[in-house]
Structure formats: structure tokens, C-alpha cells
Design an enzyme around this catalytic site. Structure first.
Site, mmCIF file in Angstrom:
data_model
loop_
_atom_site.group_PDB
_atom_site.id
_atom_site.type_symbol
_atom_site.label_atom_id
_atom_site.label_comp_id
_atom_site.label_asym_id
_atom_site.label_seq_id
_atom_site.Cartn_x
_atom_site.Cartn_y
_atom_site.Cartn_z
ATOM 1 N N CYS A 227 6.191 8.692 2.087
ATOM 2 C CA CYS A 227 6.570 9.872 1.292
ATOM 3 C C CYS A 227 5.858 11.109 1.853
ATOM 4 O O CYS A 227 5.226 11.873 1.141
ATOM 5 C CB CYS A 227 6.243 9.666 -0.190
ATOM 6 N N LYS B 54 9.848 0.091 -5.592
ATOM 7 C CA LYS B 54 10.782 -0.396 -4.559
ATOM 8 C C LYS B 54 10.975 -1.906 -4.680
ATOM 9 O O LYS B 54 12.084 -2.406 -4.503
ATOM 10 C CB LYS B 54 10.278 0.003 -3.171
ATOM 11 N N PRO C 181 3.170 0.998 -7.046
ATOM 12 C CA PRO C 181 3.211 0.372 -8.381
ATOM 13 C C PRO C 181 4.454 -0.460 -8.648
ATOM 14 O O PRO C 181 4.654 -0.922 -9.766
ATOM 15 C CB PRO C 181 3.161 1.585 -9.316
#
Length: 448
Positions: free
Chosen positions: A381, A264, A261
Site C-alpha cells: 500500500c 485479504k 488484520p
């Protein structure tokens, strides 16, 4: 009369178990939709997350008290389950309140017979107590039930990280999550943003790892003026390390291949300080819109977005090369179990191998767009070797024009330099190291 918190929690949990809704999005939407007070929001979040995080353990406890679970309607079983969670794990909730409300909800949703069944099971538990988990002799099975991780996953982690680290990681994953945010240093310093939030009644501390991070002790920053006016973004500390690992310099042109979204991408744009450009791609149009919304809120004008499959990027940008390219690859998400406990309700071992193929192909294609001497960062992640170091090693075996970049450590916070987590060119953060999400970051250099 409106619905009470436990009734709302039951509906939300049904949505997670039956429709595979995402718990983190569901909790936020449910709080907003029902306009709950902060104490009710806290209880709702605790019941939803806690019930999912203790899913297997609650099943284990309930088994002797429910003769034929298959015959029960799903909502009845979940109502008993969330009531047991409160009775056993929440000290501050009086037992009689839990029982009374469970019986009332059962009457309202079902009939008297269901209400007396729910009442009977819960009172029986109160009278007889719960059986001990120590009766389980197999250590893998025991850890699985105790911490709600599937046995196949525990076995994999034991092989890769050893028994001690695996236990610590599993135990960390069932702690309540807390909110962290990244300060937009283009607009204000960390101290100034902390002061703004405190003036709005939010309790905040400096983060543990990242120089950009703040940790929220009480309150929700998403509803503050500081957030609306673009002084901060909600992001985990481990995720903040990715933009730092890229090591951007002002004026550079950066490609973020799987950007939604937008946490980063916006961080990279902030580090560029209004110079250069960030080209942010995502497969889905509606997700690209999220990146644009974040950029607008933060006042960033150096981000351009495009709905595009990262694997088609070389033909889209034919003849154009970037100073640095980020592949924050789609992954199993097994580093964010604490924030998204429902991940474990639907993951199986084959999901991981399917993802590995996608990760490799995105990395292959993205690598074609890096300038000679430029940087390629691969991050996920998740915590297992097969989606992380195995993908990187496989890529390096096939691309002798790339090497692991030993300078990664120079771009990371001092706390990491002192720890043993940074290898030569990559880092694997496990959740219990610093209380962050589990994360993997590798920095690769394209040879000149």
C-alpha cells in the site's frame, strides 16, 4: 461536567505528536471511550485529521505570531494549532466558539497567564490575517508546506511520476478520508447489503472500482448489525483488487504470508466459496487473533492461521506447495496517507531502503512455496518505485523460473482495463486516479 470535543481532540493530538499514536486507531478508540454523538464524532475526526494533515502549513501560519515556540509547553502550542485549523479551514464553526473554548481549555489545563496568551495569539491572527504561501519561491518547499509532505518525498515522486502527478497525489492525500467496505457475497448480494445498511440509517453507494465495494456517505458501518453478522468487511477498494489479482478457483490452497488484520485472507476465503483453504501467517500472535476474529464474524471455515515469520515459511511447510501465494509486504504505507496522516510525522528516506531488504527476503522465501505453473502476487500500500517495481525486477533478475504474468489485466475490474494504469503484469494505483489508497500489485507466474 464531561470533557468537550475540543478538549478530547487536544488530548488525542498530544498522543499522536508525543507518543506517536496512530491517528486512525486513536480516533475510533476516542469516539468509543467518550461515547460521542455522531455530530461530535464528526467534529472530533475533522479536528484531529485536519490538524495533522495541515501540520506544516499551520506551523508556517503561526510562526509570525509566536515569538518563541520552544518555550511553550507542547499542549499549549497544539491547542493554538487546532484552534487555528478550525478558524481557517472550518466554515461551519463560529469563530467566537473556537476562541472561547480555547481560552477555557487553557484555564482548565494551565492558568490565567496561559489563557491570556492563547487568547492574545488567536485574536492577533483574527486582526492581522495570515501570511500568504505565495511568498515561498521554491516550488518543492511550497508544495511541501501546502500539502504537508516532506521535501525528500516530493523530490522522489517528482523524479518518478513528474510534477503534475505529484501535485495531484499530494493534494488528494489531504482530503478527508471516506469509508469503503467489501460485501461478503457468500451471504448476500451488494444490493441486499446496501438495503440492509439503509434500513439501519447508513447512507451508501456502490463503489467506484471493485464489484464487491460499497462507499459509505454517512454513518459508520462498524457499528451496524450487518457488519456484526458478517455481511461486510471494512476495506479500501484498492486492497480488494489483490484477492482478485490472485485469480483463485474453488478448491485451491492459498498461502497469505503477511496476513493481518485479515482483509485479504478473508476476501480470498470468500472467493473460494467455502472450498479449498487459506493459510494465513503473521509475525505477531495478537495480530493472528485479529484474522481469526474476522473469519469467525464472516462465517468462514476455510482459513487456518499461524504466528510465523514469512521468511521461515519454507522450513515450516517443507514439502508442501500452494496453488497461489500472496506477499502483501510490510511497507512504508505512503499510499494510505489520507487515512493515516501521522505517517508523515515519522517517516524518513532511510526507512524505505530498510523495508526494501525485508520485502525482497519475504518474496524470495515465499516463491519457494508456489507450485510449478502457480501464481505469486506481490502487493504493497505504497507508491514509490523502490518498494514496488524495483523489488519485483530485482526478484525476477535472480529467479529465472518466474515471469511477470500478463494475464493480470483479465482479473481486474473493467474500469481498470480502460485506464492506462495496468502495465504488463503489474499495476500502480495512485490515490488521485480513483480516490482509492495508493497501491501496487504485481502478478508473477512460476514457469512449469
Amino acid at each position: 461536567m464531561g470533557k468537550n470535543v475540543r478538549e478530547i481532540a487536544l488530548e488525542a493530538l498530544l498522543s499522536v505528536y508525543k507518543n506517536q499514536s496512530y491517528s486512525n486507531l486513536l480516533v475510533n478508540n476516542t469516539i468509543q471511550k467518550n461515547d460521542l454523538s455522531s455530530s461530535d464524532s464528526g467534529l472530533l475526526t475533522e479536528i484531529i485529521y485536519g490538524t495533522i494533515q495541515r501540520d506544516q502549513l499551520l506551523d508556517f501560519y503561526l510562526e509570525p505570531f509566536i515569538k518563541n515556540q520552544k518555550k511553550l509547553e507542547e499542549w499549549v502550542y497544539i491547542l493554538i494549532k487546532l484552534s487555528l485549523y478550525q478558524l481557517h479551514f472550518l466554515d461551519r464553526v463560529p469563530a467566537h466558539a473556537v476562541l472561547n473554548e480555547a481560552v477555557e481549555i487553557a484555564k482548565k489545563r494551565g492558568h490565567k497567564g496561559i489563557a491570556s496568551l492563547v487568547n492574545g495569539v488567536l485574536r492577533n491572527i483574527q486582526r492581522n490575517g495570515l501570511r500568504s504561501i505565495d511568498g515561498i519561491k521554491d516550488p518543492i518547499e511550497k508544495l511541501s508546506i501546502e500539502t504537508n509532505h516532506p521535501e525528500w518525498l516530493i523530490e522522489t515522486w517528482v523524479e518518478e511520476f513528474g510534477v503534475v502527478e505529484t501535485r495531484k497525489m499530494c493534494e488528494e492525500n489531504i482530503l478527508p478520508p471516506y469509508q469503503t467496505a467489501r460485501v461478503n457475497l457468500m451471504k448476500a448480494s451488494r444490493e441486499e447489503v446496501i438495503k440492509m445498511l439503509e434500513d439501519e440509517g447508513i447512507e451508501v453507494e456502490e463503489g467506484n472500482l471493485s464489484p464487491f465495494a460499497i462507499e459509505i456517505q454517512k454513518g459508520n458501518v462498524a457499528y451496524t448489525n450487518a457488519f456484526k453478522e458478517g455481511y461486510l468487511s471494512i476495506q479500501d477498494e484498492s486492497s480488494m483488487l489483490v484477492a482478485q489479482a490472485l485469480g483463485v478457483s474453488e478448491g485451491e490452497h492459498i498461502l497469505d504470508t503477511c496476513a493481518a488484520p485479515g482483509g485479504k485472507s478473508t476476501h480470498i476465503a470468500e472467493l473460494l466459496n467455502g472450498t479449498g483453504s487459506v493459510t494465513a501467517l503473521d509475525l505477531h500472535k495478537h495480530k493472528v487473533k485479529l484474522i481469526q476474529e474476522q473469519a469467525t464474524r464472516l462465517g468462514l471455515e476455510n482459513i487456518e492461521t499461524k504466528a510465523l515469520d514469512a521468511r521461515k515459511a519454507p522450513e515450516e511447510f517443507e514439502g508442501r506447495l500452494f496453488d497461489r501465494v500472496l506477499v502483501d509486504a510490510p511497507c512504508s504505507g505512503l499510499g494510505v496517507i489520507r487515512r493515516k496522516p501521522d505517517i508523515l510525522l515519522r517517516k524518513n528516506a532511510s526507512d524505505v531502503s530498510n523495508l526494501q531488504r525485508v520485502q525482497k527476503s519475504i518474496l524470495d522465501e515465499a516463491s519457494k512455496l508456489v507450485k510449478p505453473g502457480g501464481t505469486l502476487v506481490y502487493s504493497t500500500c505504497t507508491v514509490g518505485h523502490d518498494e514496488n517495481i524495483d523489488v519485483v525486477n530485482s526478484f525476477l533478475n535472480e529467479h529465472n523460473d518466474y515471469e511477470l504474468d500478463q494475464s493480470l489485466i483479465e482479473h481486474l475490474p473493467s474500469k481498470l482495463k480502460e485506464s492506462k494504469t495496468v502495465q504488463k503484469g503489474f499495476i500502480q494505483l495512485l490515490p488521485h486516479y480513483f480516490g482509492t489508497d495508493g497501491f501496487f500489485i504485481a502478478r508473477l507466474r512460476k514457469k512449469v
